[in-house]
Write a protein that holds these residues in place. Structure first.
Motif, PDB file in Angstrom:
ATOM      1  N   CYS A  85     -32.911  -9.430  12.454  1.00 37.76           N
ATOM      2  CA  CYS A  85     -32.558  -8.484  13.516  1.00 37.76           C
ATOM      3  C   CYS A  85     -33.326  -8.790  14.780  1.00 37.76           C
ATOM      4  CB  CYS A  85     -32.854  -7.054  13.055  1.00 37.76           C
ATOM      5  SG  CYS A  85     -32.195  -5.828  14.202  1.00 37.76           S
ATOM      6  N   ALA A  87     -33.688  -6.612  17.171  1.00 38.22           N
ATOM      7  CA  ALA A  87     -34.070  -5.377  17.866  1.00 38.22           C
ATOM      8  C   ALA A  87     -35.539  -4.979  17.698  1.00 38.22           C
ATOM      9  CB  ALA A  87     -33.181  -4.234  17.409  1.00 38.22           C
ATOM     10  N   ALA A  88     -36.162  -5.253  16.578  1.00 35.22           N
ATOM     11  CA  ALA A  88     -37.574  -4.907  16.354  1.00 35.22           C
ATOM     12  C   ALA A  88     -37.879  -3.431  16.651  1.00 35.22           C
ATOM     13  CB  ALA A  88     -38.484  -5.796  17.198  1.00 35.22           C
ATOM     14  N   CYS A  89     -37.077  -2.536  16.120  1.00 39.17           N
ATOM     15  CA  CYS A  89     -37.324  -1.097  16.315  1.00 39.17           C
ATOM     16  C   CYS A  89     -38.628  -0.696  15.622  1.00 39.17           C
ATOM     17  CB  CYS A  89     -36.193  -0.274  15.700  1.00 39.17           C
ATOM     18  SG  CYS A  89     -34.566  -0.656  16.347  1.00 39.17           S
ATOM     19  N   LEU A  91     -39.284   2.024  14.343  1.00 42.24           N
ATOM     20  CA  LEU A  91     -39.025   2.910  13.205  1.00 42.24           C
ATOM     21  C   LEU A  91     -38.697   2.146  11.927  1.00 42.24           C
ATOM     22  CD1 LEU A  91     -35.693   2.804  12.586  1.00 42.24           C
ATOM     23  CD2 LEU A  91     -35.657   4.076  14.726  1.00 42.24           C
ATOM     24  N   CYS A  92     -38.605   0.827  12.017  1.00 46.20           N
ATOM     25  CA  CYS A  92     -37.935   0.065  10.952  1.00 46.20           C
ATOM     26  C   CYS A  92     -38.886  -0.823  10.166  1.00 46.20           C
ATOM     27  CB  CYS A  92     -36.851  -0.797  11.603  1.00 46.20           C
ATOM     28  SG  CYS A  92     -35.896  -1.765  10.427  1.00 46.20           S
ATOM     29  N   PHE A  94     -37.291  -2.728   7.744  1.00 45.70           N
ATOM     30  CA  PHE A  94     -36.272  -3.562   7.102  1.00 45.70           C
ATOM     31  C   PHE A  94     -36.015  -4.850   7.892  1.00 45.70           C
ATOM     32  CE2 PHE A  94     -31.625  -4.493   7.010  1.00 45.70           C
ATOM     33  CZ  PHE A  94     -31.529  -4.914   5.686  1.00 45.70           C
ATOM     34  N   GLY A  95     -35.876  -4.729   9.214  1.00 44.07           N
ATOM     35  CA  GLY A  95     -35.490  -5.875  10.043  1.00 44.07           C
ATOM     36  C   GLY A  95     -36.604  -6.918  10.122  1.00 44.07           C
ATOM     37  N   GLY A 130     -26.539  -3.719   8.163  1.00 42.79           N
ATOM     38  CA  GLY A 130     -27.575  -4.745   8.191  1.00 42.79           C
ATOM     39  C   GLY A 130     -28.208  -4.856   9.560  1.00 42.79           C
ATOM     40  N   GLY A 131     -28.970  -5.942   9.760  1.00 44.69           N
ATOM     41  CA  GLY A 131     -29.650  -6.174  11.035  1.00 44.69           C
ATOM     42  C   GLY A 131     -28.704  -6.744  12.087  1.00 44.69           C
ATOM     43  N   LEU A 132     -29.238  -6.863  13.313  1.00 42.89           N
ATOM     44  CA  LEU A 132     -28.470  -7.432  14.433  1.00 42.89           C
ATOM     45  C   LEU A 132     -28.828  -8.911  14.511  1.00 42.89           C
ATOM     46  CD1 LEU A 132     -29.171  -4.562  17.039  1.00 42.89           C
ATOM     47  CD2 LEU A 132     -27.342  -4.697  15.296  1.00 42.89           C
ATOM     48  N   LYS A 211     -32.208  -0.799  21.176  1.00 47.03           N
ATOM     49  CA  LYS A 211     -30.905  -0.345  20.683  1.00 47.03           C
ATOM     50  C   LYS A 211     -30.057   0.232  21.817  1.00 47.03           C
ATOM     51  CE  LYS A 211     -31.244   0.894  15.913  1.00 47.03           C
ATOM     52  NZ  LYS A 211     -31.758   1.823  14.946  1.00 47.03           N
TER      53      LYS A 211
END
Ligand code: SF4
Length: 387
Positions: A85, A87-89, A91-92, A94-95, A130-132, A211
Motif C-alpha cells: 500500500c 498510503a501508510a495510514c 491507523l493501519c 496491515f499495509g 486490500g492495500g493500494l 487517503k
C-alpha cells in the motif's frame, strides 16, 4: 425518573417502561419513542452521557421495532489480495511498502486458491479488500473479479472500499463511474464500505492523510449507489476523534442515505492500536463499544441494519450488542488479516454453529442471510436463497 411509553406494545415483546437518569437522554428518549429524527446535538449529547442502559434500551426498542427478534449472520470468506500500500495510514497495521518484510501480493491463481481453500457450498460471499498497490494494473482487479465469478458463480462478490475504487480510477485515468462500470461488468456485486474512518479533515490528516477525503468517500458511494450497487458504511472510532467528529460522521452518512438509499448496513469499527504508529493510544472499552452501537442505531434511522462486527469488538461484546441495537453479527470470515495484524486477539474465524450459539444465548433468533439480506434456506446437500 421518567416513564414514557407512547408506543403501543408490540406483540410478543414485553413492555418495559423507559427510564433514564440523565435528563438529556430522557428528553431524547421521548422523541425516539415518538419516532422523531435526532439532531447532531442529540447525537453529541448521547456520546457525552454515561447513561448507557437508557441509551441501550432506546436502541434496542428501535432494533426490535425494525427486526423483531431476528439476528442476521452470513457464511463468508475474506480475501485480501495484497497488503502492499502506498498510503501508510497511521491507523493501519496491515499495509506494507512493496519491499518491506511481510509484504505480499497474490498472483491471480493464488487468490483463486485462497478462495477455494476451505470453500464449501455454504459460502455465500467473498469479502475482498486490500492495500493500494502502486503497480497492479486495473486489469488485475477485473481478472480477479471475473475469475472468481466464473469459478464460484453462486458467491456474491462484495469487493473494494471506496478508497480502493478512487485509487484505481485515478491510476487508470478513468472516472469513478467508468471504473465501477467495468468492475460491475466483470462481476462485482456490491461494495463493503470500508475506508470511511472519520470524515472530519482534522482527524483524517492525522490518521490517514494520503487517503481520499470524506467528501470524496461520500461522492464515490453516491456514484456506486446511483449505478445500482449497494454498499455498507463504516466508521473507525476510538483513536483521536471526539464526540463531535463521531456525531458529524453519522449525520453525513444519514444525509447521503436520504438521497440514495444505497447503504444496507452501518458497521462501527473499534480501533486496534497495536502495531500501528498510534499504538500509544488505549484500545476501546466495552462501554464505548456498546454505546457506539446504540447511538448508531438511534441516529441512523434510515439504515436498515447495524452490525456488531465480532472480529473488532470480540464475540462477547458483539453478543451483548444484540441487546443494544445491533441486528447483525457479521459472518464466519474464515481468515481475517487486517485487524489481526493490529493485534486483535479474537479468533480468525467462527463456525456457523458458534455464531448461532452466540445469537441464541442472547435470546435472539439466528437467520442466515446472503449479502442482500435474503434468508438462506439450507438442506443437508444444498441451499436456496429466498427472494
Ligand atoms: S488503511 Fe488501507 S489505505 Fe491505509 S495503509 Fe492500510 S491498507 Fe493502505
Amino acid at each position: 425518573m421518567a416513564n414514557d411509553n407512547p408506543d403501543a406494545p408490540r406483540q410478543g415483546f414485553p413492555t418495559h417502561g423507559f427510564q433514564a437518569e440523565d435528563p438529556q437522554v430522557r428528553s431524547i428518549g421521548r422523541r425516539v419513542l415518538a419516532r422523531e429524527r435526532l439532531t447532531l446535538d442529540d447525537a453529541i449529547a448521547l456520546y457525552r452521557s454515561s447513561d448507557i442502559l437508557a441509551i441501550g434500551w432506546l436502541a434496542n426498542d428501535v432494533r426490535e421495532r425494525l427486526h423483531g427478534n431476528v439476528t442476521y449472520f452470513n457464511v463468508n470468506r475474506h480475501i485480501n489480495p495484497t497488503n502492499v500500500c502506498v498510503a501508510a495510514c497511521r491507523l493501519c497495521a496491515f499495509g506494507r511498502k512493496k519491499d518491506a518484510p511481510g509484504a505480499y501480493t497474490m498472483a491471480l491463481d493464488q487468490a483463486f486458491d485462497t478462495a477455494a481453500s476451505g470453500y464449501s457450498e455454504a459460502v455465500t460471499e467473498f469479502h475482498i479488500v486490500g492495500g493500494l498497490h502502486p503497480d497492479l494494473p486495473f486489469n488485475y482487479y477485473l481478472d480477479l473479479i471475473s475469475g472468481l465469478k466464473t469459478r464460484f458463480p453462486q458467491v456474491h462478490l462484495k469487493a473494494l472500499t471506496m478508497v480502493e475504487i478512487a485509487f484505481l480510477a485515478k491510476r487508470g485515468k478513468l472516472s469513478i463511474e467508468e471504473t465501477l462500470r467495468q468492475l460491475k461488468q466483470a462481476g462485482l456485486d456490491s461494495l463493503p464500505g470500508g475506508g470511511a474512518e472519520i470524515f472530519n479533515e482534522r482527524v483524517r490528516r492525522v490518521i490517514c492523510d494520503h487517503k481520499i477525503d470524506g467528501e470524496q468517500w461520500l461522492a464515490t458511494a453516491r456514484t456506486a449507489h446511483n449505478m445500482g450497487l449497494k454498499s455498507n458504511a463504516t466508521m473507525l472510532y476510538g483513536h483521536i476523534e471526539n464526540d463531535e467528529d463521531r456525531a458529524d460522521h453519522l449525520i453525513r452518512l444519514r444525509t447521503l442515505q436520504d438521497e440514495t438509499h444505497g447503504f444496507q448496513t452501518f458497521i462501527p469499527l473499534a480501533f486496534h492500536p497495536a502495531n500501528t504508529p498510534l499504538q500509544h493510544l488505549f484500545p476501546t472499552t466495552g462501554f464505548m463499544d456498546l454505546k457506539q452501537i446504540a447511538i448508531s442505531r438511534l441516529v441512523l434511522d434510515n439504515f436498515p441494519h447495524i452490525k456488531a462486527y465480532w472480529q473488532m469488538m470480540s464475540p462477547k461484546i458483539a453478543q451483548i450488542s444484540l441487546r443494544f441495537g445491533a441486528d447483525d453479527i457479521d459472518g464466519t470470515v474464515i481468515e481475517e488479516k487486517i485487524y489481526h495484524d493490529a493485534g486483535a486477539t479474537t479468533p480468525q474465524g467462527l463456525r456457523r454453529s458458534e455464531l448461532e450459539r452466540l445469537i441464541r444465548e442472547a435470546g435472539r433468533d439466528p437467520v442466515e442471510r446472503d449479502t442482500m439480506y435474503r434468508p438462506v434456506v439450507r438442506t443437508e446437500t444444498s441451499f436456496t436463497i429466498s427472494v
